[in-house]
Design an enzyme around this catalytic site. Structure first.
Site, PDB file in Angstrom:
ATOM      1  N   PHE A 124       0.845  -1.163   0.001  1.00 21.87           N
ATOM      2  CA  PHE A 124       0.035   0.011  -0.059  1.00 21.87           C
ATOM      3  C   PHE A 124       0.913   1.241   0.211  1.00 21.87           C
ATOM      4  O   PHE A 124       1.620   1.769   0.786  1.00 21.87           O
ATOM      5  CB  PHE A 124      -0.788  -0.259   1.194  1.00 21.87           C
ATOM      6  CG  PHE A 124      -2.091   1.044   1.312  1.00 21.87           C
ATOM      7  CD1 PHE A 124      -3.049   0.998   0.653  1.00 21.87           C
ATOM      8  CD2 PHE A 124      -1.695   2.010   2.400  1.00 21.87           C
ATOM      9  CE1 PHE A 124      -4.235   1.995   0.801  1.00 21.87           C
ATOM     10  CE2 PHE A 124      -2.654   2.925   2.386  1.00 21.87           C
ATOM     11  CZ  PHE A 124      -3.857   2.963   1.808  1.00 21.87           C
ATOM     12  N   ALA A 125       0.973   2.003  -1.076  1.00 26.02           N
ATOM     13  CA  ALA A 125       1.966   3.103  -1.417  1.00 26.02           C
ATOM     14  C   ALA A 125       1.300   4.375  -1.170  1.00 26.02           C
ATOM     15  O   ALA A 125       0.616   4.899  -2.195  1.00 26.02           O
ATOM     16  CB  ALA A 125       2.715   2.778  -2.520  1.00 26.02           C
ATOM     17  N   GLY A 132       3.240  12.764   5.344  1.00 28.71           N
ATOM     18  CA  GLY A 132       3.235  11.516   6.083  1.00 28.71           C
ATOM     19  C   GLY A 132       1.554  11.371   6.296  1.00 28.71           C
ATOM     20  O   GLY A 132       0.956  10.650   5.317  1.00 28.71           O
ATOM     21  N   SER A 133       1.169  11.716   7.483  1.00 25.91           N
ATOM     22  CA  SER A 133      -0.398  11.540   7.693  1.00 25.91           C
ATOM     23  C   SER A 133      -1.214  12.789   6.922  1.00 25.91           C
ATOM     24  O   SER A 133      -2.236  12.658   6.914  1.00 25.91           O
ATOM     25  CB  SER A 133      -0.589  11.928   9.225  1.00 25.91           C
ATOM     26  OG  SER A 133       0.045  10.909   9.997  1.00 25.91           O
ATOM     27  N   ILE A 158       7.359   2.557   2.826  1.00 28.56           N
ATOM     28  CA  ILE A 158       6.459   1.779   2.191  1.00 28.56           C
ATOM     29  C   ILE A 158       6.397   0.293   2.639  1.00 28.56           C
ATOM     30  O   ILE A 158       7.685  -0.392   2.414  1.00 28.56           O
ATOM     31  CB  ILE A 158       6.277   1.678   0.453  1.00 28.56           C
ATOM     32  CG1 ILE A 158       6.018   3.152   0.060  1.00 28.56           C
ATOM     33  CG2 ILE A 158       5.207   0.665  -0.053  1.00 28.56           C
ATOM     34  CD1 ILE A 158       4.763   3.701   0.814  1.00 28.56           C
ATOM     35  N   ARG A 242      -7.388   0.431  10.223  1.00 33.01           N
ATOM     36  CA  ARG A 242      -7.138   0.893  11.718  1.00 33.01           C
ATOM     37  C   ARG A 242      -7.482   0.190  12.900  1.00 33.01           C
ATOM     38  O   ARG A 242      -6.657  -0.017  13.829  1.00 33.01           O
ATOM     39  CB  ARG A 242      -7.429   2.220  11.625  1.00 33.01           C
ATOM     40  CG  ARG A 242      -6.514   3.379  11.014  1.00 33.01           C
ATOM     41  CD  ARG A 242      -7.096   4.795  11.239  1.00 33.01           C
ATOM     42  NE  ARG A 242      -5.911   5.606  10.497  1.00 33.01           N
ATOM     43  CZ  ARG A 242      -6.306   6.911   9.863  1.00 33.01           C
ATOM     44  NH1 ARG A 242      -7.647   7.279   9.940  1.00 33.01           N
ATOM     45  NH2 ARG A 242      -5.418   7.506   9.460  1.00 33.01           N
ATOM     46  N   ARG A 267       9.530 -15.830  39.972  1.00 29.59           N
ATOM     47  CA  ARG A 267      10.683 -15.069  40.591  1.00 29.59           C
ATOM     48  C   ARG A 267      10.419 -14.896  42.002  1.00 29.59           C
ATOM     49  O   ARG A 267       9.323 -14.340  42.326  1.00 29.59           O
ATOM     50  CB  ARG A 267      10.916 -13.774  39.601  1.00 29.59           C
ATOM     51  CG  ARG A 267      12.110 -12.873  40.266  1.00 29.59           C
ATOM     52  CD  ARG A 267      13.456 -13.758  39.602  1.00 29.59           C
ATOM     53  NE  ARG A 267      14.632 -12.593  39.637  1.00 29.59           N
ATOM     54  CZ  ARG A 267      15.727 -12.894  39.152  1.00 29.59           C
ATOM     55  NH1 ARG A 267      15.718 -13.784  38.299  1.00 29.59           N
ATOM     56  NH2 ARG A 267      16.641 -12.174  39.396  1.00 29.59           N
ATOM     57  N   GLU A 363      -0.284   4.256   9.758  1.00 25.97           N
ATOM     58  CA  GLU A 363      -1.796   4.364   9.420  1.00 25.97           C
ATOM     59  C   GLU A 363      -2.291   5.396  10.454  1.00 25.97           C
ATOM     60  O   GLU A 363      -3.466   5.199  10.928  1.00 25.97           O
ATOM     61  CB  GLU A 363      -2.334   3.013   9.555  1.00 25.97           C
ATOM     62  CG  GLU A 363      -1.884   1.989   8.521  1.00 25.97           C
ATOM     63  CD  GLU A 363      -2.678   0.858   8.887  1.00 25.97           C
ATOM     64  OE1 GLU A 363      -3.834   0.799   9.011  1.00 25.97           O
ATOM     65  OE2 GLU A 363      -2.337  -0.332   8.413  1.00 25.97           O
ATOM     66  N   SER A 366      -0.547   8.751  16.630  1.00 29.37           N
ATOM     67  CA  SER A 366      -1.431   8.873  17.827  1.00 29.37           C
ATOM     68  C   SER A 366      -1.984  10.322  17.982  1.00 29.37           C
ATOM     69  O   SER A 366      -3.162  10.470  18.159  1.00 29.37           O
ATOM     70  CB  SER A 366      -0.946   8.431  19.064  1.00 29.37           C
ATOM     71  OG  SER A 366      -0.510   7.231  19.153  1.00 29.37           O
TER      72      SER A 366
END
Length: 380
Positions: A124-125, A132-133, A158, A242, A267, A363, A366
């Site tokens: 997915f390019a 970016g976003s 990618i 997402r 432990r 994707e 945040s």
């Protein structure tokens, strides 16, 4: 043993519970010895194995109906066992998601059987160096030339770049400014004018690359959907995938919690197990709470989409944001509870610590998810 009581929640049908048993059994028997020294080879093998086992059938659909709960269950389970297996599975779905949802019958017939069988690796390019976003700021162009389009530009970060057989590529066709001027295309690897210019290394190795398109001519029939629909196509695909990113984070968090429960039970400090210490109990309680809360948000989003909601932008953003951020906290606590072993190279929680960080970025980072949630909430 990971908690499986969540499978009794009303979000799931019996077929989901049966699938969860099947994928968990397969993963336990097949993912114990994945070689991370050569991630390209490992991913090719994993795609082939997942295809042979039939699990990639869930990543593509001729009728455009992807079962998001199924995708989430598979990603959660694979991530709990082996992060690279989750990556291999997810990219087959994300890489061909636009074809499943918006492709023509010929496009689906050509590529979906290959990707679902594991015989073709997908990518997915979308991301570019300067955007970016901010997808609407994409500058790569697709210029009409008779019965073809000519692609010029660059894509970066990618996933499966360099090993994929087919790429879904988004480029500006200029119908309108910003988001409304993008279109989506199917680009097979190896055609003239398309090259992988750089392989990118990260703290958790995956096949990643920068791609360059220079006078790269593809048939006009390679366009997915209609001109100018690229942004809508990309967002529709991300709406589905997402929540599955959140599911992968949930799988990492469940593994961290399981490893921690085993650690504090075995432990001993001053003659008693670590689990007797109230501070340790507090950490375990926080981890369990974050795991269950993340699962509720993830499977709410998945169920909502599967019940026919046209868009789940708000629900998907909430699921991805909360699950990835809280998984980071869960894994950090696991490292702390393991002491020096927690930062020992190759230890399960050390691997999880490196694996989780990227999920809070790709994707939609945040902070971007917070913007999406705020706009959706303020907009009613």
């Amino acid at each position: 043993m990971a908690d499986r009581s969540f499978l009794d929640w009303p979000f799931f049908d019996d077929r989901h519970r049966a699938l969860a048993d099947e994928i968990d059994g397969w993963a336990a028997g097949h993912l114990g010895g994945v070689d991370h020294a050569d991630v390209d080879a490992a991913c090719r093998t994993l795609v082939s194995d997942l295809g042979a086992a039939g699990f990639l059938e869930h990543t593509g659909a001729e009728d455009g109906k992807l079962d998001v709960r199924t995708l989430c269950l598979i990603r959660e389970t694979l991530a709990r066992h082996e992060g690279l297996a989750d990556f291999a599975f997810a990219m087959q779905g994300l890489g061909t998601g636009a074809i499943s949802l918006f492709g023509s019958s010929d496009q689906k017939a050509q590529w979906l059987p290959l990707s679902r069988s594991g015989k073709a690796i997908a990518a997915f390019a979308l991301t570019e160096p300067q955007s970016g976003s901010d997808v609407a700021n994409s500058t790569m162009t697709a210029t009409r030339d008779g019965d073809a389009f000519v692609l010029d530009g660059e894509k970066t970060w990618i996933s499966n770049g360099g090993i994929a057989d087919v790429y879904t590529v988004f480029a500006r066709t200029g119908e309108a400014p910003g988001a409304k001027g993008l279109s989506a295309f199917i680009v097979p690897a190896g055609i003239d004018g398309f090259e992988v210019t750089e392989r990118l290394e990260t703290i958790a190795p995956h096949p990643l690359a920068t791609l360059r398109f220079s006078a790269c001519k593809i048939p006009a029939s390679s366009m997915i959907g209609n001109p100018g629909e690229g942004f809508r196509i990309a967002m529709s695909v991300l709406d589905i995938f997402r929540p599955t990113v959140g599911a992968a984070a949930l799988g990492f968090a469940r593994r961290a919690l399981d490893e921690s429960i085993g650690r504090v039970a075995k432990r001993h400090v001053q003659g008693a197990p670590l689990s007797d210490l109230q501070m340790v109990q507090g950490h375990i309680a926080d981890m369990a709470l974050d795991v269950d809360a993340a699962a509720l948000l993830i499977y709410r989003a998945a169920w909502t989409k599967d019940m026919g909601a046209p868009r789940i932008t708000r629900e998907a953003a909430m699921a991805k944001l909360f699950a990835t951020d809280r998984a980071q906290e869960v894994i950090d606590k696991a490292v702390q509870l393991h002491g020096a072993d927690g930062v020992r190279s190759g230890h399960a929680v050390e691997t999880l610590y490196r694996e989780i960080r990227a999920l809070r970025i790709y994707e939609g980072a945040s902070d971007v998810q917070k913007v999406v949630i705020a706009r959706q909430t303020l907009g009613g």
